[in-house]
Design a protein around this motif. Structure first.
Motif, mmCIF file in Angstrom:
data_model
loop_
_atom_site.group_PDB
_atom_site.id
_atom_site.type_symbol
_atom_site.label_atom_id
_atom_site.label_comp_id
_atom_site.label_asym_id
_atom_site.label_seq_id
_atom_site.Cartn_x
_atom_site.Cartn_y
_atom_site.Cartn_z
ATOM 1 N N ALA A 21 26.858 13.618 -23.121
ATOM 2 C CA ALA A 21 26.432 15.192 -23.637
ATOM 3 C C ALA A 21 25.046 15.219 -23.640
ATOM 4 N N ASP A 22 24.154 14.092 -23.206
ATOM 5 C CA ASP A 22 22.589 14.431 -22.946
ATOM 6 C C ASP A 22 22.798 14.759 -21.590
ATOM 7 N N THR A 23 22.874 16.083 -21.094
ATOM 8 C CA THR A 23 22.938 16.320 -19.844
ATOM 9 C C THR A 23 21.509 17.094 -19.278
ATOM 10 N N PHE A 24 20.534 16.913 -19.987
ATOM 11 C CA PHE A 24 19.100 17.324 -19.713
ATOM 12 C C PHE A 24 18.282 16.335 -19.110
ATOM 13 N N ALA A 73 17.014 13.305 -17.074
ATOM 14 C CA ALA A 73 17.251 12.881 -15.885
ATOM 15 C C ALA A 73 17.877 11.257 -16.046
ATOM 16 N N GLY A 74 18.883 10.923 -15.405
ATOM 17 C CA GLY A 74 19.298 9.651 -15.565
ATOM 18 C C GLY A 74 20.325 9.043 -16.744
ATOM 19 N N ALA A 75 20.245 10.115 -17.753
ATOM 20 C CA ALA A 75 20.914 9.754 -19.103
ATOM 21 C C ALA A 75 22.557 9.443 -18.684
ATOM 22 N N ILE A 76 23.094 10.552 -17.906
ATOM 23 C CA ILE A 76 24.366 10.198 -17.706
ATOM 24 C C ILE A 76 24.781 9.094 -17.158
ATOM 25 N N ASP A 77 24.008 8.644 -15.984
ATOM 26 C CA ASP A 77 24.107 7.423 -15.104
ATOM 27 C C ASP A 77 23.956 6.014 -16.165
ATOM 28 N N GLN A 78 22.876 6.286 -16.809
ATOM 29 C CA GLN A 78 22.723 5.161 -17.755
ATOM 30 C C GLN A 78 24.051 5.026 -18.573
ATOM 31 N N LEU A 79 24.319 5.813 -19.173
ATOM 32 C CA LEU A 79 25.649 5.790 -20.071
ATOM 33 C C LEU A 79 26.746 5.209 -19.363
ATOM 34 N N VAL A 80 27.255 5.741 -18.250
ATOM 35 C CA VAL A 80 28.000 5.376 -17.141
ATOM 36 C C VAL A 80 28.026 3.781 -17.101
ATOM 37 N N VAL A 81 26.629 3.077 -16.888
ATOM 38 C CA VAL A 81 26.626 1.919 -16.620
ATOM 39 C C VAL A 81 26.965 0.904 -17.742
ATOM 40 N N TRP A 82 26.626 1.300 -19.125
ATOM 41 C CA TRP A 82 26.894 0.995 -20.487
ATOM 42 C C TRP A 82 28.238 0.865 -20.328
ATOM 43 N N GLY A 83 29.122 2.068 -20.076
ATOM 44 C CA GLY A 83 30.477 2.163 -20.077
ATOM 45 C C GLY A 83 31.046 1.191 -19.514
ATOM 46 N N GLU A 84 30.719 0.845 -18.099
ATOM 47 C CA GLU A 84 31.235 -0.250 -17.355
ATOM 48 C C GLU A 84 31.026 -1.488 -17.979
ATOM 49 N N ARG A 85 29.900 -1.926 -18.435
ATOM 50 C CA ARG A 85 29.680 -2.896 -19.192
ATOM 51 C C ARG A 85 30.350 -3.381 -20.435
ATOM 52 N N ARG A 97 32.130 12.730 -18.587
ATOM 53 C CA ARG A 97 31.054 13.251 -18.172
ATOM 54 C C ARG A 97 31.161 14.622 -17.373
ATOM 55 N N GLY A 98 29.944 15.376 -17.356
ATOM 56 C CA GLY A 98 29.586 16.608 -16.695
ATOM 57 C C GLY A 98 28.578 16.849 -15.563
ATOM 58 N N ASN A 99 28.353 17.804 -15.200
ATOM 59 C CA ASN A 99 27.252 17.880 -14.124
ATOM 60 C C ASN A 99 25.855 17.800 -14.914
ATOM 61 N N ALA A 100 24.895 17.276 -14.164
ATOM 62 C CA ALA A 100 23.610 17.384 -14.967
ATOM 63 C C ALA A 100 22.987 18.741 -15.236
ATOM 64 N N GLY A 101 22.426 18.791 -16.153
ATOM 65 C CA GLY A 101 21.935 20.174 -16.663
ATOM 66 C C GLY A 101 22.884 21.049 -17.039
ATOM 67 N N GLY A 102 24.323 20.643 -17.168
ATOM 68 C CA GLY A 102 25.402 21.376 -17.594
ATOM 69 C C GLY A 102 25.319 21.683 -19.169
ATOM 70 N N ASP A 103 26.327 22.654 -19.640
ATOM 71 C CA ASP A 103 26.592 22.733 -21.139
ATOM 72 C C ASP A 103 27.014 21.381 -21.865
ATOM 73 N N PRO A 104 26.277 20.802 -22.719
ATOM 74 C CA PRO A 104 26.602 19.570 -23.410
ATOM 75 C C PRO A 104 28.031 19.672 -24.377
ATOM 76 N N THR A 136 23.783 12.401 -27.112
ATOM 77 C CA THR A 136 23.350 13.915 -27.221
ATOM 78 C C THR A 136 21.695 13.715 -26.977
ATOM 79 N N ALA A 137 21.234 15.123 -26.566
ATOM 80 C CA ALA A 137 19.837 15.105 -26.005
ATOM 81 C C ALA A 137 19.134 14.795 -27.429
ATOM 82 N N GLY A 138 17.703 14.453 -27.013
ATOM 83 C CA GLY A 138 16.694 14.291 -28.275
ATOM 84 C C GLY A 138 15.465 14.940 -28.033
ATOM 85 N N ARG A 139 15.708 16.211 -27.747
ATOM 86 C CA ARG A 139 14.411 17.016 -27.473
ATOM 87 C C ARG A 139 13.595 17.525 -28.836
#
Length: 405
Positions: free
Chosen positions: A234-237, A239-251, A258-265, A288-291
């Motif tokens: 849900a950290d969609t804003f 850059a790379g946050a979604i891909d990073q979580l996917v890598v950890w999910g694989e590990r 997941r959704g599209n980058a920039g989408g609604d969390p 989640t995002a940490g802005r």
């Protein structure tokens, strides 16, 4: 037995065990040398003698098979609880060693600060107490905590007429431990895992503190425990946050919703909750995002995510875990204060504790924020996220700093 008594006991045991360990090592070395000498004497053999021995071995009946059976019978006689207890004891030792190693930099830095303090003062006067306050603040125990410890030490020094530097140092540590223990009374460091149904955890924290890494490590732990785990990116804003979580999910061997980058969390979280319910998942971990620089947007976003979750699971989320980077010291405190004002934080994950000399921040968090630390990062490995144990932390932070009076 209180924390300080346990630390003293650990300190005394360490002093007493070392000589015995050395003697045992020497005896083991002596014992290991004797068989080697006998073996060397038997080595010279003729070809004929070797052939005779080989033919004799071939002619013998297979008696050695009885040995494994005897061993199996012996193993059966040992109660199963014994092996379980041994495993638990071994795990406890491993965790204690992780804490000691992880807090090594903090312990060393704090010890150096104390040594410098006592090198500059020959008497315990008002200047000493002022310098002690600065020393404690520099050790990241927090301003309020430093004041409390110094005031308590003033009274103790007068009451007990403490003068020797070693006794004063021990009293400082005792006061720190007492305050640490008192602030933790009634504190629940355990994660709120539901016995039945889905457990939902939100993870908040600014970028770069190790939030996604902590989620991946915790997912791995739950998976090892036999739980069905899902992650929500849900950290969609960022850059790379979604891909990073996917890598950890694989590990960790778990799937990521997941959704599209920039989408609604909140839309991603809705999909994740629906899937978790459909697949009878045990745990859903939501990144989640940490802005933090835009508190209003962050608060609105988190509230929207909570509403989406609570429409399906009214009592969720069961944890809102704030991840802070231990290496940032007082900056971590500042982040924790701001997030506490923004959302309902239920506990902290202190990441990168092994890479910092600022482990004293736990004292400040306990004393000033009254938020329980639930997990600590004690290494870079996937198994190095540990449940926070107050006893192990106190031992790891202060063991070895006590002086012989």
């Amino acid at each position: 037995m209180g924390f300080f008594d346990k630390i003293k006991k650990a300190f005394m045991n360490e002093k007493e065990v070392k000589p015995a360990e050395l003697d045992a090592t020497e005896e083991a070395n002596d014992a290991s040398e004797e068989p080697a000498a006998e073996t060397n004497q038997e080595e010279p053999k003729t070809l004929e003698s070797e052939q005779e021995q080989l033919s004799a071995e071939n002619s013998q009946e297979p008696e050695p098979q009885a040995e494994p059976e005897a061993n199996i019978e012996v193993e059966k006689e040992i109660p199963s609880t014994t092996s379980v207890e041994k495993e638990e004891a071994a795990e406890e030792i491993v965790v204690q060693e992780k804490y000691e190693k992880g807090l090594e930099k903090t312990r060393k830095t704090f010890g150096e600060r104390l040594n410098e303090l006592f090198a500059n003062f020959r008497s315990v006067d008002e200047d000493f107490f002022e310098e002690l306050e600065e020393t404690l603040i520099g050790a990241d125990v927090g301003f309020d905590t430093a004041i409390k410890i110094t005031e308590s030490l003033r009274q103790e020094v007068k009451l007990r007429n403490v003068k020797k530097p070693a006794a004063v140092q021990n009293t400082i540590i005792e006061k720190m431990v007492d305050l640490y223990e008192a602030e933790g009374i009634g504190e629940n460091n355990a994660l709120n895992i539901q016995k039945d149904g889905l457990t939902v955890m939100l993870f908040v924290g600014v970028n770069g503190v190790g939030k996604t890494t902590s989620i991946g490590k915790l997912a791995h732990q739950f998976k090892q425990e036999g739980k069905k785990v899902l992650l929500a990116a849900a950290d969609t804003f960022r850059a790379g946050a979604i891909d990073q979580l996917v890598v950890w999910g694989e590990r960790a061997g778990v799937e990521v919703v997941r959704g599209n980058a920039g989408g609604d969390p909140a839309a991603v979280v809705f999909d994740a909750v629906e899937r978790a319910k459909t697949e009878n998942a045990d745990v859903l971990l939501v990144d989640t995002a940490g802005r933090l620089q835009n508190k209003v947007n962050l608060m609105n976003e988190l509230e929207k995510i909570k509403r989406v979750i609570q429409r399906e699971i009214p009592e969720a989320p069961h944890e809102v875990l704030l991840v802070v980077d231990a290496t940032t010291g007082q900056n971590a405190m500042s982040q924790a204060k701001q997030f506490k004002e923004t959302t309902d934080v239920t506990g902290l994950i202190l990441s990168k504790l092994d890479g910092t000399a600022k482990g004293g921040i736990v004292l400040a968090i306990r004393n000033e924020l009254h938020l329980p630390v639930k997990l600590v990062g004690l290494g870079e490995g996937i198994d190095d996220l540990e449940p926070f144990d107050a006893n192990d932390f106190a031992l790891g932070l202060f063991k070895g700093l006590l002086k012989e009076e």
